[in-house]
Design a protein around this motif. Structure first.
Motif, short mmCIF file in Angstrom:
data_model
loop_
_atom_site.label_atom_id
_atom_site.label_comp_id
_atom_site.label_asym_id
_atom_site.label_seq_id
_atom_site.Cartn_x
_atom_site.Cartn_y
_atom_site.Cartn_z
N LEU A 96 2.03 1.96 12.30
CA LEU A 96 0.71 1.46 11.95
C LEU A 96 0.29 0.32 12.87
CD1 LEU A 96 -1.31 2.25 9.77
CD2 LEU A 96 -0.34 0.46 8.31
N SER A 141 -6.46 1.57 15.54
CA SER A 141 -7.18 2.50 14.67
C SER A 141 -6.23 3.49 14.00
CB SER A 141 -8.28 3.23 15.44
OG SER A 141 -7.70 4.03 16.44
N LYS A 185 -4.15 4.82 10.81
CA LYS A 185 -4.43 4.76 9.38
C LYS A 185 -3.29 5.38 8.60
CE LYS A 185 -9.22 4.28 8.07
NZ LYS A 185 -8.98 3.33 6.98
N LEU A 207 -9.80 9.89 2.73
CA LEU A 207 -9.71 9.83 4.19
C LEU A 207 -10.07 11.15 4.86
CD1 LEU A 207 -8.95 8.31 6.75
CD2 LEU A 207 -6.55 8.95 6.36
N SER A 245 -14.80 8.62 9.99
CA SER A 245 -13.52 7.98 10.28
C SER A 245 -12.84 8.78 11.39
CB SER A 245 -12.68 7.98 9.00
OG SER A 245 -11.42 7.45 9.26
N PRO A 247 -9.55 8.02 13.15
CA PRO A 247 -8.34 7.27 13.49
C PRO A 247 -7.64 7.89 14.70
CG PRO A 247 -7.99 8.59 11.52
CD PRO A 247 -9.44 8.72 11.87
N LEU A 252 -2.48 9.00 12.54
CA LEU A 252 -2.29 9.03 11.08
C LEU A 252 -0.81 8.86 10.78
CD1 LEU A 252 -4.48 11.80 9.40
CD2 LEU A 252 -4.89 9.34 9.63
N HIS A 279 -8.34 1.98 -0.45
CA HIS A 279 -9.61 2.49 0.09
C HIS A 279 -10.77 1.57 -0.29
CE1 HIS A 279 -12.35 5.38 1.74
NE2 HIS A 279 -12.95 5.58 0.58
N TYR A 285 -15.16 -1.18 0.98
CA TYR A 285 -14.05 -0.65 1.80
C TYR A 285 -13.34 -1.77 2.57
CZ TYR A 285 -17.00 3.29 0.68
OH TYR A 285 -17.78 4.19 -0.01
N GLN A 318 -4.78 -4.72 9.13
CA GLN A 318 -4.71 -3.38 9.74
C GLN A 318 -3.28 -2.85 9.76
OE1 GLN A 318 -6.18 -0.77 10.99
NE2 GLN A 318 -4.39 0.01 12.10
#
Lengths: 167, 292, 812
Positions: free
Chosen positions: B21, B26, B28, B36, B45, B47, B50, B117, B156, B162
């Motif tokens: 992560l 970016s 997620k 998501l 979105s 990302p 993932l 979320h 959100y 992050q």
């Protein structure tokens, strides 16, 4: 293309309707597209691709899920069932038969999703018509106004029909 | 409506997940994906990576003891909703979850995912605030806990960095004399609330001693209703509701308007919802009213 | 209920069609069900052809803009991308036809050329190996397009303003159509009436929203183009493709596989059909485009966006003397063929519903704005009009103290008035208007009492009732709508050598059960079992030219065309049988699946024997008889007019169904929450072919009507005309929880001029709910001075109405 931390393509093994399927798929492939385009089972329909309409409902490890809001990689190792798995040798299940007899379907596009939702639950948890209505509210139908779908389900599950006039 | 390309990984440990992560701005976390994946289908979105936490060890626990209900990050909403033990310890969980989407969503959606979320109209963050839940958060600097109350900053938007993952949440057991309820006005079955209320009432002899009241769907985040919490003290089934209504109306001064309802509607309806809920709960005198 | 059926031979040549085998009126379960139950039904998205590529359209993010430049380079550089096309590439393709002279031309190109007029307008097409890559490329094209934003027209008043930005530079204003109306008798009534009031009624923008989005697959093999399209009218798509691509019509085959619902939205001719056909020919490879839900919400036609400014003249006793109405329809950008103009004409023509009300003056105006083009949706203008009429009646009742039911009784059409010529020239041929209303009112009376008792202890809840008496114009002309096609439809019946029957129809099946219905009709006409009838539709190579399924026409045109074709088949078959029986054909009758001499025990000649003689053992035919046993019928519905007379009046529908709806709601004053406590429908579509399917049509249509009355609403930013919707989270398609259990009862008043007395039934259910729900909510909140004048009636709208009524009360 692969970063240090992840991959764009993933090896995947799932059982679909009792058949083991191994594929290398893009990580972004939706389960609905995997079922329809990769495996060729087009009985699962795509109606909204944002997890609302329920047309794409399939059963994963016993639970009804939205295949359009699930990545194929998320079900790696799972057991998936689709509408094609319901009838054996073309013999309709009681629920399928009830949909037919009660005219609980018109264009048929939503039907698979309803059937899979219904297949996934224990009827003993749905003894009141209101519970049946709430359960069915996770699948949209544009043709029937739902009335005959409720009727079909209640007939199979032995639930007293939905009451008019909220008596 | 197909997601943009991304890299995908499925770490086995929380350390690996946290490292993954942290590797991209970016990246997620992917848990149930019920919010998501649809937003990725719309390409709202996109990302780059993932991090699927389904295989991460230790995140699939649902534990109920005298202190409360502990829910790991990969525990689905259905699993919590179907747990009679969880219901008896924290009845508000089932009462909130029955409003969350439909069966198919709850079968994959996770409790922690919804908390992370931070949809301003979602039930679970508001319940977590009303019930005094604490989140366990794992990041590069290790683990920390955070009260749900204070965690929600905007639509959100939470206090989560992050590179952090919510690994679990603990809802304290409902104290004797406390009744936790969730009610809402939504346009359709299963929809996010247009106006919602999560409330924990402390009852004393049929009147309200105190309460933690949290609105959702009203403003940009779940929000404690400070004036209403004052006004509700001493409220009982026969009490006039005007003061309480007015307090909630004032608390919701920053209510937002959207295509479903105006801000004014939300303020009025929140007041009405609160009065009706407080009445029902007081009338039940500490029973299980509000369990719908 | 006994039904007097008019069962005459439509061709007037063969009385044997009187043959009754009981298939008409039978709730035969559907043959269409099995394949979807098993997951085997094939919709367009299920087709996969070898070498097939996927198409994604690039759609305007701007409501109104000039396209300055498009750089396709970045998209073309993406691996997996085969081509990117813009309007420049399609220069050889024609524009959509301009067929109606009284509406202003929009010159719609398949891809927007230099100007976009709504968010969602397609201006480029990407061809790629798969849809994921195609969307990646579409995003790149979008990012590489330079627009020059123009002022947007988002709301009606703004569009009508003198200084409004214009969508079409060559037009003097933003009116696609404006038909001023003036009736001397209305003017006179206004002069004479005791009172007048004015009001504005608003119906919101909605759409048909089939669960299956649109989709097209196209393939060109050796110059033979095949297009699979989810369209309600495959023949019309074929004609349009051939015309626009400039190729002979026989070289185009259009196939409608199974359809996942249409509801009018799929009657139009869409640019994607044309572009896919062109790409398939250009590339020599099959291509597929499957509309996704976002595209569907912004690019498939919208509907129902109307505002009615009315003036009502009435007397102290509640008599409504006359109504003047300016009916504005916001048709969006207008870039759609067939044009979106016709719905408001239907509104104007049918606004008086089941009431005897000649003094109606309506001025239909279609206005263009920077929104998605609007067009057809089940109900096609009737729900909007009925909502206005019933709100007017309730207002007059409130103003004069007249009883709402009594006032309707005074106005409702009586059986002895039939046929009744409406203010618009509509000829209501027959119906059960008065008794249907009485029955609906009786059905709901008990519910109202029960609901009142139920909430008696809750001062926050009020209960009310609403009514609607509608007429449903069925089997309408397509000429006023398209300026080209008119009103017939076709059937070809072939009896194969084994005696099995094949019926091919110009009508199509959208999911309503047309196949089963057609089999019942053919079985009835030919005295065979429905299981022995194979039905073919939705394929321009296999079925005769026909106009497709829309306008609640299927039952009527299928009945007419099937009976005509069957009649002709019977005449010939009887001659063959008579020859075999060595009898005169006048003496031969059809019974129990075979022919024999009337009144004698002679052996029967089976259909198989007759058909074998016709196709194979032609030596068994009467001397000189032409071989073959295949006949067609092209049925033009009696009474149907295609053009207005000199007085501007027209009977634009062949036959008129009717219905009465009544509903009870409870309303929570503090939150505006509405609950439909009960809903009753008394319906009359003439002779019923399959009552179970008709009930299904009513249920589904009522649900859509409720959706329009309470939930579904396309909202746009009033400044920028940007859509404030992208998904089902904003466009509120009702679930099972929102649609109440309803009671449906029928009267069967046969259509006097139509075969078997059949009328259409597809749309009626959508008409009542906006009128009924708004009427019931207004009734519930009458004490508070609330009178709802707009749909959807949402909790927030209820609260706003209560606040406004309170402010009015305080001010007065």
């Amino acid at each position: 293309m692969t970063s240090d931390q992840g991959s764009r393509e993933i090896d995947l093994t799932v059982t679909i309707n009792g058949m083991e399927v191994r594929r290398r798929v893009p990580a972004r492939l939706l389960l609905s597209d995997f079922i329809r385009d990769e495996v060729g089972l087009t009985g699962t329909h795509v109606g909204c691709e944002h997890g609302y309409c329920g047309a794409c409902t399939v059963i994963a490890d016993g639970d009804a899920i939205r295949s359009c809001s699930t990545l194929a990689v998320q079900v790696d190792g799972s057991d998936i069932r689709t509408v094609e798995d319901l009838a054996s040798d073309g013999e309709l299940t009681p629920m399928q038969q009830a949909f037919h007899e009660n005219h609980a379907m018109q264009c048929g596009f939503c039907t698979a999703g309803f059937l899979m939702t219904l297949e996934s639950v224990d009827p003993d948890d749905y003894r009141e018509p209101e519970q049946v209505v709430e359960l069915l509210s996770g699948n949209l139908c544009r043709c029937t106004g739902y009335q005959n779908i409720v009727k079909a389900v209640c007939s199979v599950w032995g639930v007293e029909g939905r009451r008019r006039d909220s008596q | 409506m197909k997601p943009a390309a991304f890299d995908y990984c499925r770490p086995a440990s929380i350390d690996e997940a946290a490292a993954a992560l942290a590797s991209s701005d970016s990246a997620k976390v992917l848990a149930g994906g019920q919010s998501l994946v649809p937003s990725m289908n719309f390409r709202i979105s996109q990302p780059s990576l993932l991090v699927d936490i389904r295989d991460v060890e230790g995140l699939d626990g649902l534990e109920v003891d005298q202190d409360g209900v502990s829910i790991g990050a990969s525990v689905t909403q259905s699993r919590v909703m179907n747990s009679d033990e969880a219901y008896s310890a924290v009845p508000g969980l089932r009462r909130a979850l029955r409003f969350v989407g439909h069966l198919q969503i709850r079968n994959r959606g996770t409790v922690c995912g919804s908390l992370a979320h931070a949809d301003p109209a979602a039930e679970l963050p508001a319940l977590a605030m009303a019930a005094g839940a604490r989140l366990t958060v794992r990041g590069p600097q290790g683990e920390r806990t955070a009260a749900a109350d204070g965690f929600y900053l905007g639509p959100y938007w939470t206090g989560l960095e992050q590179s952090e993952i919510i690994t679990g949440v603990c809802f304290p057991a409902e104290a004797p004399g406390t009744v936790t309820v969730v009610d809402e006005i939504a346009r359709r079955s299963g929809d996010f609330a247009v106006v919602g209320l999560a409330a924990a009432f402390d009852l004393e002899d049929g009147s309200v001693g105190g309460a933690r009241l949290v609105s959702f769907g009203v403003s940009g985040r779940p929000q404690r209703l400070a004036a209403a919490e004052e006004a509700v003290r001493g409220f009982h089934a026969g009490a006039a509701g005007d003061g309480l209504y007015g307090a909630a109306y004032e608390d919701a001064a920053d209510a937002v308007g959207d295509i479903h309802a105006s801000g004014e509607y939300r303020r009025e309806a929140l007041g009405s919802l609160l009065v009706r809920t407080a009445r029902a709960v007081s009338a039940s005198n500490g029973g299980k009213a509000g369990a719908r | 209920m006994t039904v007097q059926m008019k069962v005459e031979s439509p061709t007037g040549i063969n009385p044997m069609i009187r043959h009754r085998s009981g298939h008409i009126g039978s709730s035969l379960p559907r043959r269409e069900d099995r394949s979807p139950l098993l997951g085997r039904r094939r919709y367009v998205a299920d087709l996969k052809l070898p070498g097939m590529l996927e198409v994604a359209f690039v759609r305007s993010p701007e409501a109104h803009a000039l396209i300055r430049s498009i750089d396709t380079g970045p998209a073309l550089a993406l691996p997996g991308v085969h081509a990117v096309y813009t309007a420049a590439d399609l220069a050889e393709v024609g524009s959509f036809p301009h067929t109606i002279q009284y509406i202003r031309p929009v010159d719609q190109r398949p891809l927007a050329e230099d100007r976009v007029r709504y968010v969602g307008s397609p201006y480029a097409a990407v061809v790629a190996a798969d849809r994921y890559t195609a969307e990646d490329a579409a995003a790149l094209v979008s990012a590489s397009t330079e627009f020059e934003t123009l002022p947007a027209v988002a709301v009606l008043d703004q569009a009508l303003a003198e200084d409004a930005p214009r969508l079409y530079d060559s037009w003097p204003d933003n009116r696609l159509v404006d038909f001023p109306a003036e009736k001397p008798e209305v003017t006179k009534a206004f002069e004479e009436a005791d009172h007048t009031f004015t009001e504005t009624y608003v119906s919101q923008r909605q759409t048909g929203l089939p669960l299956e989005c649109r989709g097209v697959v196209a393939e060109d093999v050796d110059g033979q183009l095949t297009v699979w399209s989810s369209t309600q009218s495959p023949h019309i798509v074929r004609t349009t493709i051939a015309m626009m691509l400039g190729i002979p019509e026989p070289q185009v085959r259009v196939i409608l596989p199974a359809m996942g619902g249409g509801f009018g939205a799929k009657t139009h001719q869409y640019p994607e059909d044309i572009v896919l056909a062109w790409i398939a020919r250009k590339l020599g490879r099959p291509v597929r485009w499957i509309e996704d839900r976002f595209e569907n919400l912004v690019s498939t036609v919208h509907a129902r966006d109307q505002r009615h400014d009315v003036e009502v003249a009435y007397d102290d006793d509640g008599t409504i003397r006359a109504v003047r109405c300016a009916a504005y329809c916001d048709v969006g950008s207008g870039e759609i063929f067939m044009p979106g103009t016709a719905t408001v004409f239907v509104t104007a023509g049918c606004i008086t519903g089941g009431y005897d009300f000649p003094n109606m003056e309506v001025r239909p105006v279609c206005v263009v704005t920077n929104k998605t083009p609007s067009g057809a949706y089940r109900g096609f203008g009737t729900p909007e009009g009925m909502f206005v009429m019933e709100r007017i009646i309730d207002r007059v009742a409130r103003l004069t103290g007249a009883d709402r039911v009594e006032l309707r009784r005074r106005m409702i059409l009586q059986e002895d008035q039939m046929p009744y010529i409406m203010h618009s020239g509509g000829k209501v041929d027959s119906g059960s208007h008065a008794k249907g209303f009485e029955r609906a009112a009786a059905l709901i009376e008990q519910s109202l009492a029960r609901a009142k008792a139920r909430y008696a202890d809750d001062p926050d809840v009020r209960v009310g009732v609403g009514y609607n008496n509608y007429v449903e114009p069925t089997t309408p002309t397509y000429h006023l709508t398209t300026g080209h096609w008119a009103g017939y439809d076709s059937a070809t019946i072939r009896v194969d050598p084994d005696g099995a029957v094949r019926v091919a129809l110009g009508n199509t099946d959208l999911g309503q059960g047309a196949e089963t219905t057609a089999a019942q009709l053919a079985a009835e006409a030919l005295g065979v079992d429905p299981d022995d009838v194979t039905v073919v539709m939705g394929d321009t190579d296999r079925a005769p030219y026909g106009l497709g399924a829309w306008g609640s026409r299927g039952a009527v045109v299928m009945t007419g065309s099937v009976l005509m074709a069957a009649d002709r088949v019977l005449v010939k078959a009887r001659e063959i049988a008579a020859h075999m029986l060595e009898a005169s054909s006048d003496d031969v009758v059809l019974a129990d699946g075979g022919f024999h001499v009337a009144g004698s025990g002679t052996p029967k000649v089976s259909w198989a024997k007759v058909a074998t003689a016709a196709w194979a053992r032609t030596v068994d035919l009467p001397e000189g008889m032409e071989p073959g046993l295949e006949m067609s019928g092209y049925f033009e519905p009696p009474d149907l007019e295609h053009l207005p007379g000199a007085d501007g009046k027209v009977n634009a529908a062949a036959t008129w169904s009717n219905g009465a709806h009544a509903g009870v709601v409870s309303v929570r004053i503090s939150t505006g929450e509405i609950r439909i406590e009960d809903y009753a429908v008394v319906h009359d579509c003439g002779t019923m072919i399959n009552p179970m399917l008709i009930d299904g049509q009513v249920h589904g249509a009522v649900a859509q009507g409720i959706a329009g009355a309470m939930y579904e609403h396309f909202q746009y930013d009033p400044e920028t005309a940007q859509p404030r919707f992208a998904s089902f989270m904003e466009y509120l398609y009702p679930t099972c929880s929102e649609v109440p259990e309803m009671t449906v009862e029928h009267f069967e008043t046969p259509a006097p001029e139509q075969p078997l007395g059949v009328k259409g039934c597809g749309e009626g259910g959508t008409i009542g709910p906006p009128a009924v729900i708004t009427g019931a909510v207004s009734d519930a909140l009458a004490d508070l001075g609330v009178d709802i004048t707009a749909t959807p009636v949402t909790p927030a709208a209820v609260r706003r109405a209560i606040r406004e009524a309170a402010a009015r009360g305080a001010a007065s």
